[in-house]
Design a protein around this motif. Structure first.
Motif, mmCIF file in Angstrom:
data_model
loop_
_atom_site.group_PDB
_atom_site.id
_atom_site.type_symbol
_atom_site.label_atom_id
_atom_site.label_comp_id
_atom_site.label_asym_id
_atom_site.label_seq_id
_atom_site.Cartn_x
_atom_site.Cartn_y
_atom_site.Cartn_z
ATOM 1 N N TYR A 93 49.436 50.287 23.975
ATOM 2 C CA TYR A 93 50.098 50.986 22.886
ATOM 3 C C TYR A 93 49.050 51.778 22.116
ATOM 4 N N ASP A 94 49.459 52.905 21.546
ATOM 5 C CA ASP A 94 48.504 53.635 20.719
ATOM 6 C C ASP A 94 48.502 53.060 19.304
ATOM 7 N N LYS A 95 47.689 53.647 18.422
ATOM 8 C CA LYS A 95 47.533 53.049 17.096
ATOM 9 C C LYS A 95 48.805 53.151 16.266
ATOM 10 N N ASN A 96 49.728 54.020 16.663
ATOM 11 C CA ASN A 96 50.999 54.109 15.947
ATOM 12 C C ASN A 96 52.058 53.200 16.551
ATOM 13 N N GLY A 97 51.678 52.406 17.533
ATOM 14 C CA GLY A 97 52.630 51.479 18.121
ATOM 15 C C GLY A 97 53.447 52.072 19.240
ATOM 16 N N ARG A 98 53.109 53.286 19.666
ATOM 17 C CA ARG A 98 53.874 53.903 20.748
ATOM 18 C C ARG A 98 53.290 53.507 22.088
ATOM 19 N N PHE A 99 54.165 53.201 23.027
ATOM 20 C CA PHE A 99 53.724 52.771 24.351
ATOM 21 C C PHE A 99 53.184 53.960 25.115
ATOM 22 N N ILE A 100 51.996 53.793 25.689
ATOM 23 C CA ILE A 100 51.365 54.915 26.373
ATOM 24 C C ILE A 100 51.858 55.041 27.810
ATOM 25 N N GLY A 101 52.189 53.915 28.463
ATOM 26 C CA GLY A 101 52.723 53.999 29.819
ATOM 27 C C GLY A 101 51.604 53.985 30.845
ATOM 28 N N ILE A 102 51.637 54.965 31.703
ATOM 29 C CA ILE A 102 50.644 54.992 32.777
ATOM 30 C C ILE A 102 49.283 55.345 32.164
ATOM 31 N N PRO A 103 48.267 54.550 32.458
ATOM 32 C CA PRO A 103 46.987 54.771 31.767
ATOM 33 C C PRO A 103 46.318 56.068 32.201
ATOM 34 N N ALA A 104 45.549 56.584 31.292
ATOM 35 C CA ALA A 104 44.789 57.791 31.594
ATOM 36 C C ALA A 104 43.597 57.434 32.488
ATOM 37 N N THR A 105 43.018 58.447 33.097
ATOM 38 C CA THR A 105 41.880 58.225 34.010
ATOM 39 C C THR A 105 40.733 57.522 33.295
ATOM 40 N N LYS A 106 40.580 57.780 32.021
ATOM 41 C CA LYS A 106 39.452 57.190 31.292
ATOM 42 C C LYS A 106 39.547 55.664 31.258
ATOM 43 N N VAL A 107 40.737 55.119 31.442
ATOM 44 C CA VAL A 107 40.895 53.667 31.466
ATOM 45 C C VAL A 107 40.268 53.097 32.737
ATOM 46 N N THR A 145 45.246 43.365 43.381
ATOM 47 C CA THR A 145 43.798 43.242 43.279
ATOM 48 C C THR A 145 43.369 43.173 41.812
ATOM 49 N N HIS A 146 44.014 43.963 40.992
ATOM 50 C CA HIS A 146 43.589 44.050 39.597
ATOM 51 C C HIS A 146 44.086 42.875 38.773
ATOM 52 N N THR A 147 45.249 42.343 39.121
ATOM 53 C CA THR A 147 45.790 41.240 38.332
ATOM 54 C C THR A 147 45.470 39.881 38.941
ATOM 55 N N GLY A 148 44.905 39.909 40.133
ATOM 56 C CA GLY A 148 44.626 38.649 40.834
ATOM 57 C C GLY A 148 43.510 37.872 40.180
ATOM 58 N N ASP A 149 43.157 36.778 40.819
ATOM 59 C CA ASP A 149 42.181 35.861 40.215
ATOM 60 C C ASP A 149 40.814 36.487 40.025
ATOM 61 N N ASN A 150 40.416 37.369 40.947
ATOM 62 C CA ASN A 150 39.057 37.924 40.867
ATOM 63 C C ASN A 150 38.839 38.761 39.617
ATOM 64 N N ILE A 151 39.816 39.601 39.309
ATOM 65 C CA ILE A 151 39.644 40.497 38.157
ATOM 66 C C ILE A 151 40.469 39.985 36.976
ATOM 67 N N GLY A 152 41.698 39.597 37.258
ATOM 68 C CA GLY A 152 42.510 38.917 36.245
ATOM 69 C C GLY A 152 42.964 39.783 35.085
ATOM 70 N N LEU A 153 43.228 41.052 35.355
ATOM 71 C CA LEU A 153 43.729 41.902 34.272
ATOM 72 C C LEU A 153 45.180 41.556 33.969
ATOM 73 N N ASP A 154 45.538 41.796 32.722
ATOM 74 C CA ASP A 154 46.930 41.614 32.320
ATOM 75 C C ASP A 154 47.570 43.003 32.209
ATOM 76 N N CYS A 155 48.880 43.035 32.158
ATOM 77 C CA CYS A 155 49.569 44.341 32.105
ATOM 78 C C CYS A 155 49.060 45.178 30.937
ATOM 79 N N VAL A 156 48.927 44.548 29.790
ATOM 80 C CA VAL A 156 48.585 45.329 28.593
ATOM 81 C C VAL A 156 47.136 45.801 28.591
ATOM 82 N N ASP A 157 46.352 45.324 29.524
ATOM 83 C CA ASP A 157 44.971 45.808 29.565
ATOM 84 C C ASP A 157 44.911 47.276 29.958
#
Lengths: 207, 728
Positions: free
Chosen positions: A70-84, A54-66
């Motif tokens: 990564y945080d500002k130091n270049g570290r991968f955050i992984g599973i997004p926090a609720t605030k996302v 649903t999130h990556t499909g045509d209607n919303i079209g999110l990409d993985c990195v959305d």
């Protein structure tokens, strides 16, 4: 004097013995291949269903990195926090029950969603998303296959003995249950490294 | 009867089940999962919160920045810090596995005392209180002799504590070990008249480096310097850095250098004079300026430097060194024309430094080349403030070579690693012959600790707060703090606390200042002093940013430093010394230097040359990574392995891989022979390093290593020893 020897394989008693043998074998095979995998692994459901499709499909079209950033130091955050999730899910928008729960239990309270990680590696393994995605230019699908297009989240399965996820241990003799490679096992990493001619040593991953 | 299930039928059922079981995943999966389950026992690193902390590596004096991956606050993995001014993001094979040394079998967990005589001794537990009492009694005794501390990493805050303690006792002597990195203080004093000034090597800006036996490309200097060297060697054209390695051994640096000059062992001084001869004869240096600034350069007395250099023509030097005359001329011209050029002359970490006379000749070359106090040469470093005021009582630093033989009655050996090997026989020579006492603060039963009477295990790597001053070879001063990230054994002995205890037992009125000192307090003072200078730069490991010191408030500096940051000084302006001496201040130096350069063994014996890499002879090399290099792959040779040219070997009836006995005037040792066609005939290259068993057990052998049979000269060097080798 001639003594007749009884052919035990053809006598009723002998046939029974043969049947018992094969029954034992069949029973164990059934137990080993069908029942045992469910006994040794326990399933853990995700806190609620989420549709990547649903999130990556045509209607919303999110990409993985959305969401998996990564945080500002270049570290991968992984599973997004609720605030996302909050910008879009401040009100229920999706599957009624699931989304209501998302909003009321997590978004409104600020609590983090206790997602179950399929492929958390053991402590002796060091993996860097930045090295693979940013430096090596690998696409997410290389290891996560079609996960971005799944409609729901499968249960995670953990070994009752070792505690590790089924997703992270590689091909063993008679791997049970037989699963297609999920891309998170050491064998998968090693074969990809080899295919791409990456020099490797134990310490690259086991620091 | 036919339908009754007999016992045999049941057995067949079980047999069938067993056969079927083997064909199922059950046994294999259970084995597999059980094996993984064993990885999660209580003493394995726990699952849990992962965090990253920053500190510095203390396994050698370089002090590279370390990023520590912790699981539930327990260090589980180390890596370098990108942008670190010292480490440049790298960690060596010692640094990367240093956190595992706490699990080494030779780790000392509580104080021990050696009992017994001769070779029949054993270690018995003792409390720190009793040890302090014994040692205080020994210090206070009327026995003739001094009380000394040999400090393996000088200029730390703990080093100043040692000097302060020794000022409280009678005949306290603070000893610096002989080190191959950096410019020796004795040399800068006697040749450059720069007492108290430290010099580093500005390799970043050099275009030619002539190295006498220094492992420039294999562990010398900081990783940051190595990175600069590596980058400089990739520059194009004339800007490219060239390295010329003068060494009798085909070391890794010799293999990687632009040119290897294989000289006969002990003739490096003659070569240096030969090069000086060419520079002077061909007018490749400013002699008028040299005359102006030096009294013994050319004073017309017949005993000046120019007179000495005149004797060492290229043809004369060729006969001594086996280096062709045209090669000598070529190198001299290269040094003179491809500037900035400099001469480095440390030696390798197992063989120790050159003798003073040879060092003077190497420094003379630097003076002739204008490489002292100038960019791309030997540059003065700003002073790193200590934790004490100038007028506080501190015992002066003394070189081990300057300590009179048989003068020390109580010797304490510091627990840090210098990164270099020192023969125990050299240290033993400084001890009184009648019942000396040796105390070791080492964290492991290794190196000099094996000879100690009292073992007082200090906290190991990452187990205490400490600090690291400027690396000896660095071109600017630096300072960083090391943090406690792991728990030391319960019965560890913090050296400062032990010395306070001992001082209280010695003196009727213990010095209250000394009794109230703490490492944290002294380190804070040092940071305050650095801050008050308002100069230099501060590297923050978390943000990877470097800021000017004066841009930071005081509290921020302390915070950054405590989080693993690094302060580096500004580069000192080029400042050539105004006066120097080519022969040293001693009027008899001319003869000594000439004699050192003329050196001619002239015998048919072989020359034993100890070789090793950084960490040689220390516990730091005995880690799980180094075992791959030393034990499992044979990429590096284990201790007591002797490489010999096949011609030399066969002449003595040896075969490759055989066990042999090397004999010198100091003793004999069993070694393993390896044939190496790149080795110089007549030279025995003896490896100083971990023995095959030392990675996973406690090694007790004290007197069989190759260093123990090296001849200790009167000047306390052990680089070359006449030897013979026989099949065992």
């Amino acid at each position: 004097m001639i003594t007749e020897t009884e052919d035990t394989t053809t006598t009723p008693g002998g046939r029974l013995g043969k049947r018992m043998f094969f029954a034992g074998a069949a029973g164990t095979l059934l137990l080993g291949w069908i029942v045992f995998p469910y006994l040794i692994f326990r399933s853990v459901d995700q806190p609620f269903q989420f549709s990547h499709k649903t999130h990556t499909g045509d209607n919303i079209g999110l990409d993985c990195v959305d969401c998996h950033t990564y945080d500002k130091n270049g570290r991968f955050i992984g599973i997004p926090a609720t605030k996302v999730c909050r910008p879009c899910h401040s009100q229920p928008v999706g599957i009624p029950d699931e989304d209501i729960r998302l909003v009321t239990d997590y978004v409104n309270t600020g609590k983090e969603i206790p997602w179950v990680v399929y492929s958390r590696q053991p402590e002796n393994v060091y993996f860097s998303h930045a090295a693979h995605v940013r430096l090596a230019g690998l696409k997410c699908q290389s290891c996560h296959f079609g996960h971005a297009y799944t409609s729901n989240l499968r249960p995670a399965r953990f070994s009752r003995i070792s505690g590790y996820s089924l997703d992270i241990f590689g091909k063993t003799l008679f791997n049970a249950p037989s699963t297609p490679s999920r891309g998170m096992c050491m064998d998968d990493c090693a074969s990809c490294h080899r295919a791409k001619g990456v020099k490797e040593s134990c310490i690259e991953c086991h620091k | 009867m036919p339908n009754k299930i007999s016992r045999r039928d049941w057995l067949k059922l079980i047999g069938g089940s067993a056969a079927g079981l083997i064909l199922t995943p059950i046994p294999w999966k259970l084995l597999d999962e059980s094996a993984k389950w064993t990885q999660n026992w209580s003493w394995t690193p726990p699952k849990g919160r992962i965090s990253y902390k920053y500190t510095a590596c203390t396994q050698c004096p370089m002090g590279c920045g370390v990023r520590v991956r912790c699981v539930e606050d327990r260090p589980v993995g180390l890596s370098g810090i990108a942008g670190d001014p010292v480490g440049a993001g790298s960690l060596c094979t010692m640094g990367i596995a240093g956190h595992l040394l706490r699990y080494h079998p030779s780790r000392l967990l509580h104080p021990l005392r050696r009992v017994g005589d001769g070779t029949d001794t054993r270690l018995m537990p003792i409390t720190a209180e009793d040890a302090a009492s014994d040692i205080a009694r020994a210090i206070s005794s009327e026995d003739r002799g001094s009380v000394a501390i040999i400090d393996m990493q000088p200029r730390r805050t703990l080093s100043y504590v040692y000097r302060r303690f020794l000022a409280l006792v009678e005949q306290g002597v603070y000893i610096n070990p002989p080190l191959t990195s950096g410019v020796p203080a004795g040399l800068t004093d006697s040749v450059l008249y720069c007492r108290g000034t430290e010099f580093g090597f500005d390799v970043e800006n050099a275009r030619t480096i002539l190295s006498f036996g220094t492992s420039v490309l294999d562990g010398w200097g900081t990783p940051g310097q190595f990175k600069a060297i590596a980058e400089a060697r990739t520059r194009s054209g004339d800007a490219r850095l060239r390295i010329i390695q003068v060494e009798s051994v085909h070391s890794r640096t010799a293999q990687l250098a632009d040119e290897w000059i294989p000289v006969k062992p002990g003739t490096e001084g003659a070569l240096a004079l030969g090069l000086s001869h060419v520079l002077l004869a061909e007018g490749l240096c400013d002699t008028s300026k040299l005359c102006e600034h030096s009294a013994d350069f050319d004073d017309g007395s017949g005993r000046s430097f120019t007179q000495l250099a005149k004797r060492f023509s290229p043809a004369y030097v060729t006969a001594k060194t086996a280096t062709p005359a045209e090669k000598i001329v070529g190198i001299a011209r290269q040094l003179a024309t491809n500037k900035p050029s400099m001469v480095v002359f440390g030696g390798n970490p197992a063989g120790g430094p050159f003798n003073l006379e040879e060092q003077i000749l190497f420094m003379d070359l630097n003076i002739l080349l204008g490489a002292v106090g100038t960019k791309g040469g030997l540059v003065p470093r700003g002073e790193l403030p200590g934790p004490f005021e100038r007028n506080d009582r501190l015992v002066d630093e003394t070189q081990l070579a300057d300590v009179p033989d048989h003068s020390i009655k109580v010797l304490m050996t510091d627990g840090a690693d210098s990164g270099e090997a020192i023969p125990w026989t050299l240290i033993r020579r400084k001890l009184v012959t009648n019942n000396p006492i040796v105390i070791s603060f080492a964290s492991h039963l290794a190196g000099a600790a094996r000879h100690a009477d009292y073992l007082l295990p200090s906290p190991g790597y990452m187990e205490t707060t400490g600090d690291l001053p400027s690396p000896a070879s660095a071109s600017s001063a630096s300072y960083r703090i090391t943090r406690q990230l792991d728990t030391p054994p319960r019965q560890f002995v913090e050296p400062i606390e032990f010395l306070k205890r001992a001082a209280a037992m010695i003196a009727a009125h213990p010095d209250p200042d000394f009794q109230s000192m703490t490492m944290e307090g002294l380190i804070k003072k040092r940071i305050d002093r650095i801050f008050s200078r308002h100069r230099g730069f501060v590297f923050d490991p978390e943000s990877r940013e470097t800021k000017k010191l004066f841009e930071l408030p005081h509290s921020s500096l302390r915070d950054v430093m405590e989080r693993g940051g690094c302060w580096t000084d500004e580069r000192t302006r080029s400042m050539p010394p105004t006066q120097f001496s080519f022969l040293g201040p001693d009027s008899a130096a001319f003869d000594r230097i000439a004699s050192a350069a003329e050196r001619d063994d002239g015998t048919a014996t072989l020359t034993l040359v100890p070789i090793g890499t950084r960490g040689a002879g220390t516990i730091a090399q005995e880690n799980t990574i180094m075992t791959k290099l030393y034990r499992e792959s044979d990429l590096m040779k284990t201790g007591n392995t002797v490489s010999v040219n096949p011609v030399t070997g066969k002449e003595r009836g040896l075969t490759d891989g055989a066990v042999a006995v090397v004999t010198t005037e100091s003793g004999s040792a069993r070694v393993t022979v390896r044939f190496d066609a790149s080795g110089m005939p007549g030279v025995l290259e003896a490896s100083v390093g971990p023995t095959p068993g030392s990675f996973d057990r406690v090694e007790h052998r004290n007197d069989e290593t190759i260093l123990q049979i090296c001849k200790i000269e009167r000047n306390s060097t052990w680089r070359l020893t006449s030897a013979e080798i026989f099949p065992a």
